[in-house]
Design an enzyme around this catalytic site. Structure first.
Site, short mmCIF file in Angstrom:
data_model
loop_
_atom_site.label_atom_id
_atom_site.label_comp_id
_atom_site.label_asym_id
_atom_site.label_seq_id
_atom_site.Cartn_x
_atom_site.Cartn_y
_atom_site.Cartn_z
N GLY A 98 0.82 -1.21 0.00
CA GLY A 98 0.00 0.00 0.00
C GLY A 98 0.85 1.26 0.00
O GLY A 98 2.00 1.25 0.46
N GLY A 147 0.67 -5.47 0.75
CA GLY A 147 -0.50 -5.55 -0.10
C GLY A 147 -0.22 -6.17 -1.46
O GLY A 147 -1.12 -6.67 -2.12
N GLU A 170 5.22 -4.88 8.10
CA GLU A 170 4.36 -3.86 8.73
C GLU A 170 4.69 -3.56 10.19
O GLU A 170 4.49 -2.43 10.66
CB GLU A 170 2.89 -4.29 8.61
CG GLU A 170 2.30 -4.14 7.21
CD GLU A 170 2.61 -5.33 6.31
OE1 GLU A 170 2.13 -5.36 5.17
OE2 GLU A 170 3.33 -6.26 6.76
N ASP A 178 -1.52 -6.98 6.84
CA ASP A 178 -2.93 -6.92 6.47
C ASP A 178 -3.12 -7.37 5.02
O ASP A 178 -2.31 -8.11 4.49
CB ASP A 178 -3.46 -5.50 6.69
CG ASP A 178 -2.89 -4.49 5.69
OD1 ASP A 178 -1.69 -4.54 5.41
OD2 ASP A 178 -3.66 -3.65 5.19
#
Length: 364
Positions: A98, A147, A170, A178
């Site tokens: 992301g 991501g 992360e 995620d």
């Protein structure tokens, strides 16, 4: 095939209803030019190729890309002339994850609703891919992180190369793995998922194949041949596509220094119930052996956000007993908490220290 399509469509509809109850339903305001330029399309004989096209940002994902992918994949799924779909990245990355710098600025500007829109759009596409009715091939040639793994691993085939670098880093920026990571990490052998999720350790292509994150491996110089042959296929049969990938596959093994060769020690350390026990176990191994891998692992754990370590460990453990859509709904709620600053400012401070100002001194 028609009955299967009706069954999967029905299940997806029911799951999407559940997702929409839990994900904020927000409008996506993006110009058509932005959408089309950030995801390019190549038409082949019986397939379509989606090309992530933000090379200067390592193809980092934003709301535009998530919306464009969702739109394209839905139209291709309904087109009887399209048998399968391929996704690849432009430049030296497949996808670095992301766009956390954009999120950082949106949060500091108080535009939380736009951040919610990003997560909702991305997670919805990942679920769509995970229930896609047509074969899907991800060409993971280059950086594949966060991501980027989320928009590829749920598909049918993942082709790793000698340029592939995978990670879920992360916790190093005060967040949690995620984009469906708690689903695919939790299904890796032993406690490898906990190790990768907590430390952000990198895997190369050979390791991805060995642990099941990738389905095939080929050296980079074979990619033009693979893409040409895939482009000439007229099929929707996964076995035909798999035969094409296997035709150009190379047999590779993890290097001696790979964490996969330390799976017994890894399981012993990362199988504990709490983060504190895991760190103590790694410290004991490091002091007893002075092993480079143990020392590196300990360093990564101590550099990570303590709160993120606890949240990430629980997330992977819960993901082991949940479906993809359940993981995505739970991760969405966690992500919104992570960016809200109500509990902690770890995410913004982590991004500032590691990516924006690059002083590597987060003030947690």
């Amino acid at each position: 095939m028609q009955s299967l399509k009706l069954l999967v469509t029905s299940r997806r509809r029911d799951s999407l209803i559940r997702l929409k109850r839990n994900l904020s339903s927000l409008p996506i305001n993006s110009s058509a030019d932005d959408l089309q330029n950030q995801v390019l399309v190549e038409g082949k004989a019986s397939s379509r190729v989606a090309i992530l096209n933000r090379p200067s940002s390592l193809n980092a994902l934003n709301t535009n890309i998530g919306a464009r992918l969702h739109e394209l994949y839905a139209s291709w799924e309904d087109d009887p002339n399209i048998g399968f779909v391929v996704m690849k990245g432009s430049g030296r990355a497949f996808c670095a994850g992301g766009d956390i710098v954009a999120l950082y600025h949106l949060i500091n500007e108080g535009k939380i609703e736009k951040c919610k829109g990003f997560f909702r759009t991305l997670y919805s596409f990942i679920y769509h891919l995970g229930t896609y009715l047509k074969p899907h091939v991800s060409m993971l040639n280059g950086i594949t992180m966060g991501g980027g793994a989320g928009i590829s691993i749920p598909g049918t085939f993942r082709l790793a190369t000698d340029r592939t670098v995978f990670a879920t880093p992360e916790t190093q920026i005060g967040f949690h793995p995620d984009a469906g990571a708690s689903f695919h990490l939790s299904r890796l052998p032993g406690h490898l998922g906990e190790y990768l999720g907590l430390t952000g350790a990198k895997l190369i292509g050979a390791e991805m194949v060995s642990c099941g994150l990738a389905t095939h491996y080929s050296n980079t110089d074979k990619l033009p041949l693979i893409e040409e042959e895939l482009g000439n296929l007229v099929t929707d049969d996964p076995s035909v596509i798999e035969s094409c990938l296997e035709k150009y596959s190379d047999v590779v093994y993890p290097e001696k220094t790979s964490a996969l060769h330390r799976i017994e020690v890894l399981n012993k350390c990362f199988g504990h119930d709490t983060v504190e026990e895991i760190i103590d176990a790694v410290e004991s191994e490091a002091s007893a052996t002075n092993d480079a891998w143990c020392n590196s692992t300990l360093k990564k754990l101590k550099e990570a956000s303590p709160l993120s370590l606890k949240v990430s460990l629980r997330s992977v453990r819960e993901g082991r007993f949940q479906t993809l859509d359940q993981c995505l709904v739970r991760e969405y709620r966690m992500s919104l908490q992570g960016i809200s600053k109500r509990i902690s400012n770890d995410f913004c401070e982590g991004v500032r220290a590691r990516v924006v100002h690059k002083d590597f001194a987060p003030k947690m």
